[in-house]
Write an enzyme that holds these catalytic residues in place. Structure first.
Site, PDB file in Angstrom:
ATOM      1  N   LYS A   1      -8.651  -4.036  27.090  1.00 39.55           N
ATOM      2  CA  LYS A   1      -9.440  -4.872  26.427  1.00 39.55           C
ATOM      3  C   LYS A   1      -8.654  -5.247  25.081  1.00 39.55           C
ATOM      4  O   LYS A   1      -8.764  -6.275  24.475  1.00 39.55           O
ATOM      5  CB  LYS A   1     -10.688  -4.103  25.918  1.00 39.55           C
ATOM      6  CG  LYS A   1     -11.639  -3.646  27.003  1.00 39.55           C
ATOM      7  CD  LYS A   1     -12.643  -3.028  26.636  1.00 39.55           C
ATOM      8  CE  LYS A   1     -13.344  -2.265  27.665  1.00 39.55           C
ATOM      9  NZ  LYS A   1     -14.532  -1.341  27.003  1.00 39.55           N
ATOM     10  N   GLY A   2      -7.684  -4.151  24.775  1.00 34.13           N
ATOM     11  CA  GLY A   2      -6.917  -4.473  23.488  1.00 34.13           C
ATOM     12  C   GLY A   2      -6.696  -5.593  22.918  1.00 34.13           C
ATOM     13  O   GLY A   2      -6.560  -6.134  21.627  1.00 34.13           O
TER      14      GLY A   2
ATOM     15  N   ASP B   1      -8.535  -0.238  19.410  1.00 32.54           N
ATOM     16  CA  ASP B   1      -9.778   0.814  19.077  1.00 32.54           C
ATOM     17  C   ASP B   1      -9.339   2.361  19.160  1.00 32.54           C
ATOM     18  O   ASP B   1      -8.267   2.855  19.587  1.00 32.54           O
ATOM     19  CB  ASP B   1     -10.751   0.589  20.272  1.00 32.54           C
ATOM     20  CG  ASP B   1     -10.100   1.256  21.614  1.00 32.54           C
ATOM     21  OD1 ASP B   1      -9.025   0.993  21.784  1.00 32.54           O
ATOM     22  OD2 ASP B   1     -10.802   2.160  22.210  1.00 32.54           O
TER      23      ASP B   1
ATOM     24  N   ASP C   1      -1.540  -5.663  22.817  1.00 25.99           N
ATOM     25  CA  ASP C   1      -2.021  -5.359  21.570  1.00 25.99           C
ATOM     26  C   ASP C   1      -0.774  -4.650  20.755  1.00 25.99           C
ATOM     27  O   ASP C   1      -0.278  -4.840  19.734  1.00 25.99           O
ATOM     28  CB  ASP C   1      -3.306  -4.693  21.276  1.00 25.99           C
ATOM     29  CG  ASP C   1      -3.298  -3.475  22.087  1.00 25.99           C
ATOM     30  OD1 ASP C   1      -2.462  -3.337  22.949  1.00 25.99           O
ATOM     31  OD2 ASP C   1      -4.561  -2.719  22.128  1.00 25.99           O
TER      32      ASP C   1
ATOM     33  N   LYS D   1       5.253   0.099  17.760  1.00 26.25           N
ATOM     34  CA  LYS D   1       5.376   1.303  16.988  1.00 26.25           C
ATOM     35  C   LYS D   1       6.923   1.826  16.993  1.00 26.25           C
ATOM     36  O   LYS D   1       7.683   1.806  17.911  1.00 26.25           O
ATOM     37  CB  LYS D   1       4.728   2.606  17.434  1.00 26.25           C
ATOM     38  CG  LYS D   1       3.149   2.661  17.148  1.00 26.25           C
ATOM     39  CD  LYS D   1       2.566   3.813  17.344  1.00 26.25           C
ATOM     40  CE  LYS D   1       1.115   3.804  17.333  1.00 26.25           C
ATOM     41  NZ  LYS D   1       0.292   4.707  17.819  1.00 26.25           N
TER      42      LYS D   1
ATOM     43  N   ASP E   1       3.714   1.312  22.390  1.00 26.60           N
ATOM     44  CA  ASP E   1       3.759   2.545  22.013  1.00 26.60           C
ATOM     45  C   ASP E   1       4.918   3.214  22.550  1.00 26.60           C
ATOM     46  O   ASP E   1       6.062   3.069  22.287  1.00 26.60           O
ATOM     47  CB  ASP E   1       2.619   3.522  21.907  1.00 26.60           C
ATOM     48  CG  ASP E   1       2.396   4.773  21.447  1.00 26.60           C
ATOM     49  OD1 ASP E   1       3.446   5.028  20.522  1.00 26.60           O
ATOM     50  OD2 ASP E   1       1.616   5.421  21.719  1.00 26.60           O
TER      51      ASP E   1
ATOM     52  N   ARG F   1     -12.603  -1.920  17.061  1.00 28.08           N
ATOM     53  CA  ARG F   1     -11.677  -3.298  17.492  1.00 28.08           C
ATOM     54  C   ARG F   1     -12.017  -4.547  16.706  1.00 28.08           C
ATOM     55  O   ARG F   1     -11.345  -5.308  16.663  1.00 28.08           O
ATOM     56  CB  ARG F   1     -12.365  -3.536  19.035  1.00 28.08           C
ATOM     57  CG  ARG F   1     -11.932  -2.598  20.131  1.00 28.08           C
ATOM     58  CD  ARG F   1     -12.182  -3.422  21.460  1.00 28.08           C
ATOM     59  NE  ARG F   1     -12.185  -2.338  22.523  1.00 28.08           N
ATOM     60  CZ  ARG F   1     -11.059  -1.920  22.954  1.00 28.08           C
ATOM     61  NH1 ARG F   1      -9.826  -2.197  22.570  1.00 28.08           N
ATOM     62  NH2 ARG F   1     -11.218  -0.758  24.208  1.00 28.08           N
TER      63      ARG F   1
ATOM     64  N   PHE G   1      -1.855   6.197  13.923  1.00 26.57           N
ATOM     65  CA  PHE G   1      -2.802   5.887  14.947  1.00 26.57           C
ATOM     66  C   PHE G   1      -3.600   4.639  14.301  1.00 26.57           C
ATOM     67  O   PHE G   1      -4.184   4.743  13.145  1.00 26.57           O
ATOM     68  CB  PHE G   1      -3.757   6.902  15.510  1.00 26.57           C
ATOM     69  CG  PHE G   1      -4.688   6.367  16.723  1.00 26.57           C
ATOM     70  CD1 PHE G   1      -3.856   6.548  17.994  1.00 26.57           C
ATOM     71  CD2 PHE G   1      -5.897   5.687  16.461  1.00 26.57           C
ATOM     72  CE1 PHE G   1      -4.504   5.881  18.949  1.00 26.57           C
ATOM     73  CE2 PHE G   1      -6.524   5.227  17.479  1.00 26.57           C
ATOM     74  CZ  PHE G   1      -5.929   5.276  18.757  1.00 26.57           C
ATOM     75  N   LEU G   2      -3.670   3.311  14.911  1.00 25.60           N
ATOM     76  CA  LEU G   2      -4.213   2.173  14.232  1.00 25.60           C
ATOM     77  C   LEU G   2      -5.425   1.670  14.899  1.00 25.60           C
ATOM     78  O   LEU G   2      -5.569   1.929  16.304  1.00 25.60           O
ATOM     79  CB  LEU G   2      -2.946   1.262  14.316  1.00 25.60           C
ATOM     80  CG  LEU G   2      -1.452   1.579  13.615  1.00 25.60           C
ATOM     81  CD1 LEU G   2      -0.456   0.544  13.819  1.00 25.60           C
ATOM     82  CD2 LEU G   2      -1.841   2.024  12.290  1.00 25.60           C
TER      83      LEU G   2
HETATM   84  P1  IMP Z   1       2.307   2.978  26.009  1.00 25.18           P
HETATM   85  O1  IMP Z   1       2.152   2.911  27.354  1.00 25.18           O
HETATM   86  O2  IMP Z   1       2.465   4.156  25.270  1.00 25.18           O
HETATM   87  O3  IMP Z   1       3.043   1.784  25.192  1.00 25.18           O
HETATM   88  O4  IMP Z   1       0.536   2.601  25.261  1.00 25.18           O
HETATM   89  C1  IMP Z   1       0.284   1.482  24.871  1.00 25.18           C
HETATM   90  C2  IMP Z   1      -1.084   1.283  24.874  1.00 25.18           C
HETATM   91  O5  IMP Z   1      -1.724   2.559  24.259  1.00 25.18           O
HETATM   92  C3  IMP Z   1      -1.773   0.216  24.094  1.00 25.18           C
HETATM   93  O6  IMP Z   1      -1.891  -0.971  25.034  1.00 25.18           O
HETATM   94  C4  IMP Z   1      -3.125   0.771  23.580  1.00 25.18           C
HETATM   95  O7  IMP Z   1      -4.269   0.512  24.365  1.00 25.18           O
HETATM   96  C5  IMP Z   1      -2.783   2.290  23.397  1.00 25.18           C
HETATM   97  N1  IMP Z   1      -2.399   2.600  21.819  1.00 25.18           N
HETATM   98  C6  IMP Z   1      -1.296   3.133  21.690  1.00 25.18           C
HETATM   99  N2  IMP Z   1      -1.034   3.363  20.094  1.00 25.18           N
HETATM  100  C7  IMP Z   1      -2.458   2.852  19.765  1.00 25.18           C
HETATM  101  C8  IMP Z   1      -3.031   3.036  18.617  1.00 25.18           C
HETATM  102  O8  IMP Z   1      -2.346   3.554  17.519  1.00 25.18           O
HETATM  103  N3  IMP Z   1      -4.083   2.665  18.368  1.00 25.18           N
HETATM  104  C9  IMP Z   1      -5.069   2.167  19.426  1.00 25.18           C
HETATM  105  N4  IMP Z   1      -4.267   2.054  20.645  1.00 25.18           N
HETATM  106  C10 IMP Z   1      -3.038   2.601  20.944  1.00 25.18           C
HETATM  107 MG    MG Z   2      -4.006  -1.632  25.687  1.00 25.47          MG
END
Ligand code: IMP
Ligand code: MG
Length: 179
Positions: A47-48, A163, A104, A135, A107, A169, A156-157
């Site tokens: 949803k992000g 969210d 969105d 990040k 990470d 959100r 954490f954002l």
């Molecule tokens: P990744 O696979 O670790 O890059 O995860 C990315 C997903 O984790 C993003 O699409 C977000 O849904 C969630 N996420 C990672 N960091 C944050 C944060 O700081 N706040 C909220 N959601 C996050």
């Molecule tokens: Mg996401």
């Protein structure tokens, strides 16, 4: 000060800065995608990315098709495993088309890399990736988005679609959840 479940939020990126940056990204993407044969397909990840996609496509002066993909990532709740389960696939056939994948935040990059591979199997002519936030110092895989809104510290954002347990959100800026 704003808070979620008793945790204070500190403003990291305000509404005005977001609007300005989204406009810049739209200009850049529009220019690159002007070579597309037929309308490019903007694929938002639910949803992000819903708010970012809504703002981004409205800043673009070219005809686009908007679609959404919804996946869940397996593994622990705090960190993604990179193994995805498709909850809602695309409605659009993207074979031979120019596709922009929009998320969105990047990470570890595990989820986006997996989704990128999933979309490549649909044989788009071009597949580019745009993330609103990245990040710093967190990446676990070799995956570089083509367009990045802002590089952010490892906090954490919430806000602008992001969210914390479905909360936050709808905040207009990006906030860090302080402990
Ligand atoms: P990744 O696979 O670790 O890059 O995860 C990315 C997903 O984790 C993003 O699409 C977000 O849904 C969630 N996420 C990672 N960091 C944050 C944060 O700081 N706040 C909220 N959601 C996050
Ligand atoms: Mg996401």
């Amino acid at each position: 000060m704003r808070e979620i479940r008793g945790k204070p939020l500190s403003l990291l990126i305000d509404e005005g800065s977001i609007r300005k940056r989204v406009r810049e990204l739209a200009r850049e993407i529009e220019k690159d995608f002007s070579h597309s044969e037929g309308e490019p397909v903007v694929v938002g990840l639910l949803k992000g990315a819903f708010i970012f996609v809504a703002d981004l496509v409205r800043e673009m002066d070219i005809a686009v098709v908007v679609d959404f993909l919804w996946v869940s990532s397996y593994g622990q709740s705090t960190e993604s495993s990179g193994v995805i389960k498709v909850l809602k696939d695309l409605d659009t056939d993207v074979e031979g088309r120019w596709v922009l994948l929009v998320d969105d935040i990047l990470d570890t990059g595990l989820t986006l890399k997996e989704i990128h591979t999933f979309l490549l199997r649909k044989k788009p002519a071009v597949l580019r990736t745009c993330v609103f936030l990245e990040k710093e110092g967190r990446k676990k895989v070799d995956f570089n988005p083509d367009y990045i809104g802002f590089k952010v510290p490892n906090k954490f954002l919430v806000g602008y679609g992001l969210d914390w347990g479905e909360m936050g959100r709808n905040l207009k800026g990006i906030y860090a959840v302080e402990s």
